[in-house]
Design an enzyme around this catalytic site. Structure first.
Site, PDB file in Angstrom:
ATOM      1  N   SER A  75       0.857  -1.181   0.000  1.00 26.38           N
ATOM      2  CA  SER A  75       0.000   0.000   0.000  1.00 26.38           C
ATOM      3  C   SER A  75       0.900   1.241   0.000  1.00 26.38           C
ATOM      4  O   SER A  75       1.861   1.303  -0.765  1.00 26.38           O
ATOM      5  CB  SER A  75      -0.973  -0.037   1.179  1.00 26.38           C
ATOM      6  OG  SER A  75      -2.036   0.863   0.976  1.00 26.38           O
ATOM      7  N   ASP A 101      -8.212  -5.535  -6.334  1.00 28.54           N
ATOM      8  CA  ASP A 101      -7.857  -4.465  -5.401  1.00 28.54           C
ATOM      9  C   ASP A 101      -8.085  -3.125  -6.097  1.00 28.54           C
ATOM     10  O   ASP A 101      -7.441  -2.836  -7.113  1.00 28.54           O
ATOM     11  CB  ASP A 101      -6.396  -4.614  -4.990  1.00 28.54           C
ATOM     12  CG  ASP A 101      -5.901  -3.457  -4.128  1.00 28.54           C
ATOM     13  OD1 ASP A 101      -6.750  -2.721  -3.584  1.00 28.54           O
ATOM     14  OD2 ASP A 101      -4.672  -3.307  -4.001  1.00 28.54           O
ATOM     15  N   HIS A 149      -6.105  -6.588  -1.825  1.00 30.65           N
ATOM     16  CA  HIS A 149      -5.070  -5.655  -1.398  1.00 30.65           C
ATOM     17  C   HIS A 149      -3.974  -6.355  -0.594  1.00 30.65           C
ATOM     18  O   HIS A 149      -4.230  -6.954   0.454  1.00 30.65           O
ATOM     19  CB  HIS A 149      -5.722  -4.561  -0.553  1.00 30.65           C
ATOM     20  CG  HIS A 149      -4.889  -3.350  -0.336  1.00 30.65           C
ATOM     21  ND1 HIS A 149      -4.436  -2.555  -1.362  1.00 30.65           N
ATOM     22  CD2 HIS A 149      -4.438  -2.762   0.807  1.00 30.65           C
ATOM     23  CE1 HIS A 149      -3.758  -1.541  -0.877  1.00 30.65           C
ATOM     24  NE2 HIS A 149      -3.731  -1.648   0.440  1.00 30.65           N
TER      25      HIS A 149
END
Length: 510
Positions: free
Chosen positions: A190, A445, A470
């Site tokens: 991320s 994602d 994710h």
């Protein structure tokens, strides 16, 4: 929060306090981070118990922790202010001349399991690596008591964070008496995935390669692509979505929209279990965001944990016409979500949300004020419904999303746009022109659309994993993992092995 873990009761209090902040998606993310730590703890205890000389982490003599003093401002030598930055080190698998695997922390507290569990730790065992991790400045324990005051937040930038990594690199070399040519590979997922790619980009003489997972390296103010992916996922039969599910969600939100426009706020407050009466458009939009966040979070983390709702779970409710209208089904989805959080109601007050973001106290729940500041000053990432394909309310627009920047941080819309443009110019957006960086994404994602999805060169490559969410590749391996995820992890491990072999060859030739 210190070095200790929260008890179940304390964690519940934190989650409930966040729930009453009225912003489900960020609560959802915080909860997921906690669940990741719990999952990692269970996996790490089971796997490492046999290697330790007694029960529990205290017997893990190979686990080091501490903090280093970092300059508050790396770029001003006349500023002598400092803060403590926490780190973790796992020496269990380290062969004395082995590589260093750097796990980069992000917008939450960093726990010891960052160096004890995960695919990067599995690879560390395979390749004899020292595993080190650094908590991000201004999060967790890496923040001074007055760190959230407005005058300090100016030092919360990705550039400062990268320079923290530079100092930490030097610290690790000195503490563990490493050779200067020790091979470093960094990992992040991320926002920390961005940092992993950017650390290699900006400091190629320090870090040999990087694996950037689910990394939205392209900053974007109006991130309409997020909800496009959510819509596609809700209709994707591979993960048990359907066209009927997407149509039902769209219809339900349209009904809520109509009630908002008709100012039927008392009905909405009752149906969606608002803790207080809804006051005007701001509270109504806050309610709409919260309802959408349930679906957005389910798509982003689909199947990651049995506790969390999946696309299949939500679609089974939204397509069940025996339970009433699509509006009533949305009410049911919200009821179940509130029950999951353990609270009797949700606070949809926009005024209360602003209070949360303006709160400068350092508490166990601190992360929201910092992260939203970073969105206003570097990244944007506002997940709006400005695109016609969005299945949610079109009242969730850029104006409403951006309103926190001037109201909380005194940052104008224009300055947000300028900051995002600078970030892309500084790092190269989704064409960073780095080398030896592997970008890994899951195709369901929503963040993948801001990442690097195709090979940019022979050494800047990408893996897109079918049907995964994710940061899925960063979790520990499991017998339940789908084949595309298993194959992706094999590709990542093979690539890491090739990098290490290349580094050995280069060192021998030098």
């Amino acid at each position: 929060m210190g070095a200790s873990r929260l008890s179940g009761a304390a964690l519940l209090l934190v989650l409930l306090s966040l729930a009453q902040a009225g912003k489900n998606f960020w609560l959802f993310r915080q909860y997921v981070l906690r669940l990741q730590e719990k999952h990692a703890m269970k996996e790490a205890y089971g796997r490492l118990q046999l290697l330790a000389q007694g029960p529990g982490p205290r017997a893990w003599h190979f686990l080091d922790s501490g903090s280093i003093r970092q300059p508050l401002d790396h770029f001003n030598w006349q500023d002598s202010r400092t803060f403590n930055q926490r780190f973790w080190v796992n020496r269990k698998f380290w062969q004395r001349k082995g590589p260093v695997f750097l796990y980069i922390g992000g917008e939450s507290e960093l726990m010891e399991y960052s160096v004890l569990s995960g695919h990067h730790v599995e690879m560390a065992e395979k390749y004899g690596a020292l595993v080190v991790a650094l908590e991000h400045r201004f999060y967790g324990a890496s923040i001074n008591p007055d760190g959230l005051e407005d005058h300090n937040l100016q030092f919360l930038t990705s550039q400062q964070a990268l320079t923290d990594l530079l100092s930490f690199h030097r610290f690790v070399i000195q503490k563990y008496k490493l050779a200067e040519n020790t091979t470093w590979i960094c990992f992040g997922g991320s926002y920390p995935g961005n940092l992993a790619a950017w650390f290699r980009l900006k400091y190629p003489h320090l870090v040999f390669a990087a694996v950037a997972s689910s990394a939205p390296v392209k900053a974007q103010v109006d991130f309409t692509g997020y909800d496009k992916v959510v819509a596609a996922s809700l209709s994707n039969p591979v993960i048990y979505g359907s066209k009927e599910c997407l149509a039902a969600v769209t219809e339900a939100f349209s009904t809520v929209d109509n009630l908002v426009r008709a100012r039927q706020l008392a009905k909405l407050a009752k149906d969606f279990r608002s803790c207080e009466p809804l006051e005007g458009m701001d509270d109504s939009v806050q309610l709409l965001y919260n309802l959408a966040d349930i679906f957005m979070g389910a798509v982003q983390y689909n199947g990651a944990f049995s506790f969390l709702p999946t696309v299949a779970d939500l679609c089974s409710v939204m397509t069940n016409n025996r339970t009433g209208s699509t509006y009533q089904r949305l009410v049911t989805v919200n009821d179940r979500f509130i029950k999951t959080l353990g609270g009797p109601c949700m606070d949809y007050s926009f005024a209360d949300w602003l209070k949360v973001l303006r709160d400068t106290r350092v508490t166990e729940a601190s992360m929201l004020r910092q992260w939203f500041f970073q969105t206003c000053t570097e990244f944007g990432y506002y997940q709006t419904c400005d695109d016609p394909a969005c299945p949610f309310s079109h009242l969730m627009n850029l104006t409403s999303s951006l309103s926190i920047c001037p109201q909380v941080y005194n940052i104008s819309f224009r300055r947000v746009q300028e900051a995002v443009a600078f970030t892309n110019d500084y790092y190269g957006a989704d064409h960073p022109k780095a080398s030896r960086v592997l970008f890994v994404n899951g195709d369901i994602d929503p963040w993948h659309v801001l990442s690097v999805l195709k090979n940019q060169s022979l050494s800047e490559t990408a893996i897109l994993i079918n049907g995964t969410s994710h940061c899925a590749n960063m979790f520990p391996s499991s017998p339940k993992d789908p084949l595309p995820l298993v194959q992706a992890r094999q590709q990542i491990s093979t690539q890491v092995g090739k990098w290490l072999e290349l580094a050995r060859t280069m060192h021998q030739d030098s």
